[in-house]
Design an enzyme around this catalytic site. Structure first.
Site, short mmCIF file in Angstrom:
data_model
loop_
_atom_site.label_atom_id
_atom_site.label_comp_id
_atom_site.label_asym_id
_atom_site.label_seq_id
_atom_site.Cartn_x
_atom_site.Cartn_y
_atom_site.Cartn_z
N ARG A 54 -11.38 -49.62 -5.52
CA ARG A 54 -10.62 -49.52 -6.76
C ARG A 54 -9.12 -49.62 -6.54
NH1 ARG A 54 -13.47 -44.44 -9.64
NH2 ARG A 54 -14.03 -43.98 -7.47
N SER A 56 44.76 -59.01 6.92
CA SER A 56 43.81 -59.34 5.86
C SER A 56 43.42 -60.82 5.93
CB SER A 56 44.45 -59.06 4.49
OG SER A 56 44.72 -57.68 4.35
#
Length: 450
Positions: free
Chosen positions: A16, A407
């Site tokens: 099931r 950066s």
């Protein structure tokens, strides 16, 4: 202490569940149901464990052996009922001393306290102890026939009369035996019933006929319900989560919205930790004191040190070791990395296969490029380093203590301590050139419209 043998029945096919995975390996709280039952058996003091599996059970056996390497494994080649299943473990109970408890691998929430109560009753003179419960709907369940607190028999639903079906005290399937009582009754169980199966519950009437003492204990229905489909699996998960939330709050953890926080079976959390809504903990998480986990974080296989702040929207996984007072902000992912005390990665970063020192700042958009398509390499960042925003750190690479990276840099070579690294193209400005680019773009657009 009385010796205890736990026989765990795990031969059911679980059709099931509609799954290629064996039913008992479906997880609750990140641990297979079988694993929960094995842990409970050990916590209750089992000196030996026997596992009864089905014919095609390699995965079930492997899962059990990973947890209990010395477990005895028996195979039930034909599914002829619970009594027949227990007989397959005869090699384990034939020489057992003390007590034997029969458990089911699809009962993941049964508690050590319930098994301890069975043992206490057996040690006090009972020969058989059955765990009973009162479900909301007893349909299709075995009923306990009692008299003045004594258990006379267990009647399976298909064999029960209308009057017996009105009884709301039901059989969980969990049974405890004195070892000598189990040996005395198990081979006398027959199959003269509606299903033609050998019911272990028939041991109750056989023991009573022998003048033995049969008792029952009553458990919370949520603890003993068996899982045989996806709906009951979800119910078991919900119950498990409710228990874990309650335990953590009692231990000093603040849950801002308890129902939205999901824990694993092995989650460890210190005191004065605050957890915001919609946080999920996978297996292998240990959190120190005074940590704050903000909303929508997913954390697994990680250690988080005292005073850290995580999230919102952070993902921490795969062997991450987060030091004290670290801050990892929104949309930061960490995998297989050690991050030193006081370091900050505020937002939009991926830190994988890295070793980062103390009090370092990781700028927004930083990624450690740890994978070249074949191999994974390590990024090492020292103490007090400043990584500028939108940096790509191409491993293997080392950035020394106190260094800066500009950066937008792509860092492909080691950076010495206290150095500034610039890994980007030099900017060039062309005065008055922007209108020419716009005119060119407009002309191209007009040409397409003709």
């Amino acid at each position: 202490m009385t010796e205890l043998l736990s026989i765990i029945l795990a031969a059911g096919e679980g059709t099931r569940m509609r799954s290629a995975m064996p039913k008992v390996l479906h997880p609750v709280g990140g641990l297979p149901m079988l694993g929960h039952v094995l842990r409970t058996a050990k916590a209750a003091g089992s000196s030996a464990i026997a596992l009864v599996v089905g014919a095609s059970s390699e995965r079930v056996q492997a899962s059990a052996m990973a947890s209990v390497p010395d477990a005895m494994v028996a195979v039930q080649t034909e599914r002829l009922g619970t009594g027949h299943a227990v007989r397959q473990a005869a090699a384990a109970y034939a020489t057992a001393k003390g007590n034997v408890i029969v458990l089911y691998a699809d009962n993941p929430l049964v508690s050590p306290a319930t098994l301890t109560e069975i043992g206490t009753r057996l040690d006090a003179g009972a020969d058989i102890v059955v765990v009973a419960y009162r479900p909301e709907d007893p349909t299709n369940l075995g009923r306990l026939l009692t008299e003045n607190g004594r258990l006379l028999a267990i009647r399976e639903h298909k064999d029960a009369s209308d009057e017996e079906r009105r009884i709301d005290l039901c059989n969980s399937g969990i049974m405890g035996f004195r070892a000598d009582t189990l040996r005395a009754v198990i081979d006398r169980i027959g199959n003269a019933n509606a299903k033609g199966e050998y019911y272990l519950t028939d041991a109750v009437e056989l023991a009573n006929a022998d003048g033995r003492r049969v008792e029952y204990v009553e458990a919370n229905p949520a603890e003993v319900v068996g899982v045989d489909d996806r709906s009951k699996l979800a119910q078991a998960e919900a119950t498990f989560q409710e228990l874990r939330r309650s335990d953590f709050m009692k231990a000093g953890v603040t849950l801002r919205d308890p129902a939205s926080v999901w824990f694993s079976w092995d989650t460890e959390i210190g005191r004065d930790v605050t957890i915001f809504p919609n946080v999920v903990f996978g297996p292998g998480v240990k959190i120190g004191d005074n940590v704050e986990i903000r909303a929508f974080c997913d954390i697994e296989d990680a250690v988080i040190g005292e005073g850290a702040s995580i999230g919102p929207f952070a993902r921490i996984r795969g062997g991450a070791d987060i030091g004290p007072d670290v801050h990892l902000g929104n949309f930061v992912e960490v995998k297989k990395s050690r991050i030193g005390a006081g370091t900050k990665a505020g937002h939009l970063s991926y830190l994988g296969d890295a070793e980062i020192g103390e009090k370092t700042n990781i700028g927004a958009g930083t990624i450690t490029c740890n994978y070249d398509g074949v191999n994974k390499d390590k990024t090492i960042i020292g103490d007090n380093v400043f990584i500028g925003s939108n940096a790509s750190l191409v491993a293997p690479v080392t950035i020394g203590n106190g260094a800066y990276t500009a950066s937008g840099s792509v860092i492909t070579e080691d950076v010495p301590a206290d150095a500034l690294a610039l890994g980007r193209a030099r900017q060039e400005n062309k005065p008055g050139y922007a209108p020419k680019l716009r005119a060119k773009a407009l002309a191209k657009k007009a040409a397409k419209g003709k």
